[in-house]
Design a protein around this motif. Structure first.
Motif: not given
Length: 623
Positions: A170-198
């Motif tokens: 929730v806290e880092k939703a727009i920064q692409n840190w982490i997403q909750y999907e079913g029974n797993v967390f998914r990490f798109p590779g984003g960050g506060t300074q790199f929302p488009q990916g690491a």
């Protein structure tokens, strides 16, 4: 045996002529027996006997160590290893801790932390419990806990049950840190300074920093979040040591380790970082909220201590490019301008050359030769740290002084001789060639490498899945020169090389020069990590080292805390020490077997292989 042969031959020489035929046969028989017993003795001394037959049996069967038969050591070690006191034969059974301790971190306990001052992040530093407050129970796994996904899938997915914390989604939703999907967390590779990916972010850095050619191998990520920067550097053959405090961003370091990325709980506060001087090829801060210009640049000076000459410092986010972003950051223009001015001033004082500033990313490079700007430093009134060991850092306070390049050895070439990776893994490190590590010669270093290749080959016979990808996060509790980690080197795994603070020789700097990572630690205290973060632990001589220093029980309970369910441990130590260890772990829900040294049963050093049973928290807990 040869004297007996000689007497037998001389006796036959004086027999009468009538018995010459018989004596010839006797000579032949005696000589044959001599040869037989000589070869038998040589075979026994070679070690190709009981120990190798065990390894052969395991190799053939493909099973785990539980197939090993009970081994009898008394016949071989009654006089060498001493007498083992087994008067109290009853095994102490350790019960599970209360489920509220599922994610207990003894030296970063939240309740204890709040009793310390908040100035300079003191309350987020290590504050370990006294002996009487230590838990003497087993930390339970949460219900539903499963083995993490193998790398590289683990980089992107973590089972929800292993770290059931949704706040960051929730806290880092727009920064692409982490997403909750079913029974797993998914990490798109984003960050506060790199929302488009690491990946894209690292591409930007690689336009200035030589990331792709092996020159940059070891990196330090300060305030790492969920360590996506380190996770995506891995495929470029760069290993990042990431750290972040245990704070309101619940479980960020835990997520990093569940993903299979090297990380520890840590903070830049008042105590020096637990790393040697001149260790990292690159240091990085991506909106890490560290006040770099504060306290006369103390934190930048500490980064300078651990940064190798020629290394790079990357700062992205505030205050870089403040003219464009001060409104978005909701901070006063003047404040950000002064903050960057201080950073630029301190960087110049440290002999860092600014290589690039583009967008919100600024990159400096530490000069190879400090003498070129020493005059300017002295004229500016810079304070240099006194002639002390720059690697003596455990619980030592940071100072507002600059660490000289070659404090330990003025003749040491600081970085020129370090080869690109992977060549540097087995090249002789500069600290060895310069003689700055007392008691370790080039010949001893080379012999140590041979020894650990042999040991690791034996481990692979005992546990055939070591290098299959089943074990991603591996710890060496007493790393020495890093030979264990070097022999295991693989893109499927990484090793946290721990240098005990009481070790006779401080060789952690050598380990970094090999392109490996590690940390200083005292095993009388808890390690700076969450429970269940390592798949395999290697303990070579740890218990002999800590004998009469602290309780074996405390060390073993800490090993149990940080080991995953169904994780493995390999102990290597003297047999009398391992018998004591085996007795304690008999009450800890581990399956274990003692194994002969790979050179055979006559060697006093043995191996104890253990596997932690799978179990989760239940109602039969204590404390």
């Amino acid at each position: 045996m040869s004297n007996k042969c000689f007497r037998a031959v001389m006796a036959n020489k004086f027999n009468s002529g009538d018995s010459r035929t018989r004596s010839s046969v006797s000579i032949f028989i005696v000589a044959g027996l001599c040869c037989f017993f000589y070869l038998l003795g040589a075979w026994q001394r070679s070690g190709f006997g009981k120990g190798d037959s065990i390894a052969l049996e395991i190799t053939k069967s493909g099973e785990n160590c539980n197939i090993l038969p009970n081994l009898n050591f008394e016949t071989h070690h009654g006089g060498e290893a001493g007498t083992i006191d087994d008067s109290d034969s009853k095994v102490k059974v350790y019960k599970p801790c209360n489920p509220r301790y599922t994610d207990y971190t003894p030296c970063q306990d939240q309740r204890r932390a709040m009793t310390f001052p908040r100035d300079n992040m003191i309350y987020r530093e290590r504050h370990c419990p006294p002996q009487e407050q230590k838990l003497h129970c087993l930390i339970p796994a949460p219900k539903g806990y499963v083995t993490p996904f193998p790398w590289p899938k683990s980089r992107d997915y973590v089972p929800y049950a292993n770290a059931p914390y949704k706040s960051l989604t929730v806290e880092k939703a727009i920064q692409n840190w982490i997403q909750y999907e079913g029974n797993v967390f998914r990490f798109p590779g984003g960050g506060t300074q790199f929302p488009q990916g690491a990946d894209k972010y690292i591409d930007q850095l690689a336009s200035v920093v030589p990331i792709e050619n092996g020159i940059v191998r070891t990196a330090l990520d300060t305030g790492c979040g969920v360590a996506s920067w380190g996770a995506y550097l891995w495929k470029r053959n760069v290993i990042a040591m990431s750290f972040a405090p245990r704070d309101s961003h619940e479980a960020q370091v835990q997520f990093a380790l569940e993903r299979g990325v090297p990380a520890v709980i840590g903070v830049l506060g008042t105590v020096k970082m637990p790393y040697p001087s001149r260790a990292f090829d690159m240091a990085h801060c991506s909106r890490c909220l560290i006040p770099w210009g504060a306290n006369d640049g103390m934190y930048m000076k500490e980064v300078d201590r651990v940064l190798r000459p020629g290394g790079y410092w990357v700062l992205s986010g505030p205050p870089i490019n403040w003219k464009t972003n001060y409104k978005a950051w909701q901070r006063p223009e003047e404040e950000l301008q002064e903050e960057q001015r201080k950073i630029e001033e301190i960087a110049k004082l440290l002999c860092w050359e600014k290589k690039s500033e583009k967008g919100e990313i600024a990159i400096w490079q530490k000069r190879m030769d400090a003498d070129s700007c020493r005059f300017a430093q002295e004229n500016s009134g810079a304070t240099f740290c006194k002639a002390e060991d720059p690697d003596d850092v455990w619980y030592k306070k940071m100072g507002q002084c600059i660490t000289p390049y070659n404090n330990a050895n003025r003749d040491e070439a600081p970085s020129v001789d370090i080869k690109p990776f992977p060549e540097r893994l087995y090249a002789v490190p500069p600290r060895i060639t310069s003689g700055s590590v007392s008691g370790v010669s080039v010949e001893e270093y080379l012999e140590d490498n041979k020894k650990w290749k042999k040991h690791v080959n034996a481990y692979k016979k005992i546990n055939k899945i070591i290098d299959t990808g089943r074990y991603r996060n591996i710890m060496d509790m007493n790393a020495g020169l890093g030979g264990f980690a070097a022999a295991l080197q693989s893109p499927k795994l990484w090793v946290m090389n721990v240098m005990p603070t009481i070790a006779e020789k401080n060789t952690l700097g050598v380990i970094y020069e090999r392109g490996l990572v590690g940390i200083y630690h005292d095993w009388c205290e808890a390690f700076s990590t969450y429970p269940r973060t390592y798949d395999l632990i290697h303990a070579n001589g740890v218990f002999s080292l800590y004998n009469n220093k602290c309780d074996f029980e405390d060390i073993l309970l800490e090993m149990d805390r940080i080991l995953r369910p169904e994780g493995a441990i390999i102990f290597r130590d003297e047999v009398d020490v391992l018998v004591k260890v085996k007795k304690i772990i008999g009450g800890m829900r581990w399956d274990s077997k003692l194994i002969d040294h790979e050179d055979g049963p006559l060697v006093p050093e043995k191996m104890l292989v253990a596997v932690k049973q799978y179990w989760v928290g239940n109602s039969t807990s204590v404390q």
